[in-house]
Design a protein around this motif. Structure first.
Motif, PDB file in Angstrom:
ATOM      1  N   THR A  72      15.196  53.927  81.063  1.00  0.00           N
ATOM      2  CA  THR A  72      16.106  54.282  82.145  1.00  0.00           C
ATOM      3  C   THR A  72      15.602  53.581  83.414  1.00  0.00           C
ATOM      4  O   THR A  72      14.424  53.195  83.487  1.00  0.00           O
ATOM      5  CB  THR A  72      16.112  55.796  82.389  1.00  0.00           C
ATOM      6  N   PRO A  73      16.456  53.460  84.431  1.00  0.00           N
ATOM      7  CA  PRO A  73      15.976  52.902  85.706  1.00  0.00           C
ATOM      8  C   PRO A  73      14.782  53.693  86.248  1.00  0.00           C
ATOM      9  O   PRO A  73      13.825  53.102  86.769  1.00  0.00           O
ATOM     10  CB  PRO A  73      17.195  53.028  86.619  1.00  0.00           C
ATOM     11  N   GLU A  74      14.817  55.005  86.089  1.00  0.00           N
ATOM     12  CA  GLU A  74      13.704  55.837  86.582  1.00  0.00           C
ATOM     13  C   GLU A  74      12.400  55.457  85.887  1.00  0.00           C
ATOM     14  O   GLU A  74      11.334  55.375  86.519  1.00  0.00           O
ATOM     15  CB  GLU A  74      13.995  57.326  86.342  1.00  0.00           C
ATOM     16  N   GLU A  75      12.478  55.240  84.577  1.00  0.00           N
ATOM     17  CA  GLU A  75      11.258  54.896  83.822  1.00  0.00           C
ATOM     18  C   GLU A  75      10.702  53.537  84.241  1.00  0.00           C
ATOM     19  O   GLU A  75       9.484  53.349  84.303  1.00  0.00           O
ATOM     20  CB  GLU A  75      11.556  54.910  82.319  1.00  0.00           C
ATOM     21  N   VAL A  76      11.578  52.596  84.537  1.00  0.00           N
ATOM     22  CA  VAL A  76      11.112  51.276  84.979  1.00  0.00           C
ATOM     23  C   VAL A  76      10.418  51.386  86.328  1.00  0.00           C
ATOM     24  O   VAL A  76       9.328  50.817  86.539  1.00  0.00           O
ATOM     25  CB  VAL A  76      12.296  50.281  85.055  1.00  0.00           C
ATOM     26  N   VAL A  77      11.022  52.137  87.241  1.00  0.00           N
ATOM     27  CA  VAL A  77      10.420  52.287  88.573  1.00  0.00           C
ATOM     28  C   VAL A  77       9.090  53.027  88.464  1.00  0.00           C
ATOM     29  O   VAL A  77       8.095  52.643  89.102  1.00  0.00           O
ATOM     30  CB  VAL A  77      11.408  52.998  89.519  1.00  0.00           C
ATOM     31  N   GLU A  78       9.055  54.060  87.622  1.00  0.00           N
ATOM     32  CA  GLU A  78       7.783  54.778  87.409  1.00  0.00           C
ATOM     33  C   GLU A  78       6.718  53.838  86.858  1.00  0.00           C
ATOM     34  O   GLU A  78       5.546  53.891  87.245  1.00  0.00           O
ATOM     35  CB  GLU A  78       7.995  55.936  86.425  1.00  0.00           C
ATOM     36  N   ARG A  79       7.115  52.975  85.949  1.00  0.00           N
ATOM     37  CA  ARG A  79       6.166  52.012  85.367  1.00  0.00           C
ATOM     38  C   ARG A  79       5.615  51.071  86.443  1.00  0.00           C
ATOM     39  O   ARG A  79       4.416  50.780  86.477  1.00  0.00           O
ATOM     40  CB  ARG A  79       6.871  51.228  84.254  1.00  0.00           C
ATOM     41  N   ALA A  80       6.499  50.613  87.335  1.00  0.00           N
ATOM     42  CA  ALA A  80       6.053  49.718  88.416  1.00  0.00           C
ATOM     43  C   ALA A  80       5.047  50.430  89.311  1.00  0.00           C
ATOM     44  O   ALA A  80       4.015  49.851  89.685  1.00  0.00           O
ATOM     45  CB  ALA A  80       7.253  49.234  89.230  1.00  0.00           C
ATOM     46  N   LEU A  81       5.322  51.682  89.631  1.00  0.00           N
ATOM     47  CA  LEU A  81       4.408  52.439  90.483  1.00  0.00           C
ATOM     48  C   LEU A  81       3.079  52.659  89.762  1.00  0.00           C
ATOM     49  O   LEU A  81       2.000  52.547  90.354  1.00  0.00           O
ATOM     50  CB  LEU A  81       5.048  53.777  90.889  1.00  0.00           C
ATOM     51  N   PHE A  82       3.167  52.932  88.463  1.00  0.00           N
ATOM     52  CA  PHE A  82       1.956  53.122  87.659  1.00  0.00           C
ATOM     53  C   PHE A  82       1.122  51.837  87.627  1.00  0.00           C
ATOM     54  O   PHE A  82      -0.114  51.872  87.717  1.00  0.00           O
ATOM     55  CB  PHE A  82       2.339  53.536  86.235  1.00  0.00           C
ATOM     56  N   GLU A  83       1.795  50.698  87.506  1.00  0.00           N
ATOM     57  CA  GLU A  83       1.093  49.399  87.444  1.00  0.00           C
ATOM     58  C   GLU A  83       0.540  48.998  88.810  1.00  0.00           C
ATOM     59  O   GLU A  83      -0.240  48.053  88.918  1.00  0.00           O
ATOM     60  CB  GLU A  83       2.041  48.293  86.956  1.00  0.00           C
ATOM     61  N   GLY A  84       1.016  49.672  89.861  1.00  0.00           N
ATOM     62  CA  GLY A  84       0.527  49.366  91.203  1.00  0.00           C
ATOM     63  C   GLY A  84       1.119  48.098  91.795  1.00  0.00           C
ATOM     64  O   GLY A  84       0.516  47.484  92.684  1.00  0.00           O
TER      65      GLY A  84
END
Ligand code: SF4
Length: 338
Positions: free
Chosen positions: A111-123
């Protein structure tokens, strides 16, 4: 399970036919048929995206790999793609995913939310829609870029630029930067190489620039197809006259692949000759891609030639920009800088 979603740009036609209004191919589809990009299907008179969230690639790259050289050099960027493309480039380097429908290659649903969360997780600070042709997952890209902006992330489009103006305008609301691959100097070659037309791509360049999206351009230089210096001179002059002198131009070396294995790799001298033509026409920032050790990856001041950003491959080893200006002579350098 990732759902099919209603396509954003469509027009109903009689007899359960539907026309896709997303890209200049304007596919007219009977019930059950899929568009040229293999990612939009007519189901009982309504068009659906079959690519929504079906990511076949998701990972962090350096921004230099896109390539973008004047947009926060050295920045990590979470990059994603689905299968499918609006073009049929005979030289495609990603043809194993670009020329397939989304469900025909290994994918994972996001989902778009999961992609954004992944980006934040990756820093990382930004997202890139890239690898194949992001227009084919337009709805997912738009939603993801909107959400990314809310969370303080930037969004970058890496595209062939083959998209209609209305959907592009909507996308510009949430885009920060783009690199558009301009694949040939003239309509005949463009059509032969890609199956698309040149003018809509030029319209895309204009719109991105007018809307304040940071823009860079790529051109793959293919021997015998896109290396004619006279055609290049006329084309580059046209672009400079249209106001693109400050737009970084990445001339990229061709290597034989897909349906163009009968061609040789581009001689480095050909690339350098075209770079000279582009600079003579007025382009201020011309780079040589897929070609290391010749200094073609470095950013230099357009006035005093002082080294501003030194690169080796995708690595930034020197950064001397000062508030968007050359520290040596004080000239402003176009781009988005730290
Ligand atoms: S996006 Fe796909 S279906 Fe729509 S017009 Fe372009 S190629 Fe056809």
């Amino acid at each position: 399970m990732t759902p099919e979603v209603l396509a954003a740009w469509q027009e109903a036609l009689p007899n359960q036919r539907v026309q896709c209004l997303l890209c200049p191919h304007h596919c007219m589809l009977p019930d059950g048929r899929t568009g040229l990009c293999k990612t939009r299907i007519n189901r009982s008179g309504r068009l659906f995206s079959t690519s929504y969230g079906k990511l076949c690639a998701l990972g962090v790259d350096p921004i230099e790999k896109k390539p973008l050289y004047h947009f926060f050099p050295g920045m990590g960027i979470l990059s994603m793609a689905t299968a499918g493309c609006t073009f049929r480039c005979v030289n495609c380097q990603n043809w194993t995913i670009s020329q397939q429908p989304p469900e025909a290659v290994p994918w994972k649903g996001y989902t778009p939310e999961e992609v954004v969360e992944r980006a934040l997780f990756e820093g990382v600070d930004s997202l890139a829609f890239t690898y194949t042709e992001p227009t084919v997952f337009y709805e997912f890209m738009l939603e993801t870029a909107r959400l990314a902006r809310e969370k303080g992330l930037k969004s970058v489009l890496i595209s062939n630029g083959y998209i209609n103006q209305a959907p592009l305008e909507a996308l510009c609301d949430v885009l920060d930067a783009a690199n558009i691959d301009v694949k040939a100097f003239d309509e005949t070659t463009y059509r032969m190489l890609t199956g698309g037309h040149l003018q809509p791509v030029l319209d895309t360049l204009r719109t991105l620039k007018d809307r304040g999206v940071w823009l860079e351009m790529t051109q793959l230089v293919i021997p015998g197809l896109s290396d004619d210096t006279d055609k290049a001179a006329a084309f580059y002059k046209q672009l400079v006259d249209l106001g693109f002198a400050d737009t970084p131009l990445h001339l990229s070396r061709f290597f034989p692949q897909y349906r163009l294995t009968n061609k040789q790799a581009t001689p480095p001298e050909t690339l350098e000759a075209l770079a000279h033509v582009a600079e003579e026409a007025g382009f201020k920032y011309v780079y040589l891609g897929n070609l290391q050790d010749r200094g073609g990856e470095d950013t230099r001041c357009p006035a005093c030639r002082h080294l501003l950003v030194g690169r080796r491959g995708y690595l930034v080893h020197t950064y001397r920009m000062k508030d968007g200006h050359c520290p040596n002579c004080g000239v402003p350098v176009a781009g988005r800088w730290y």
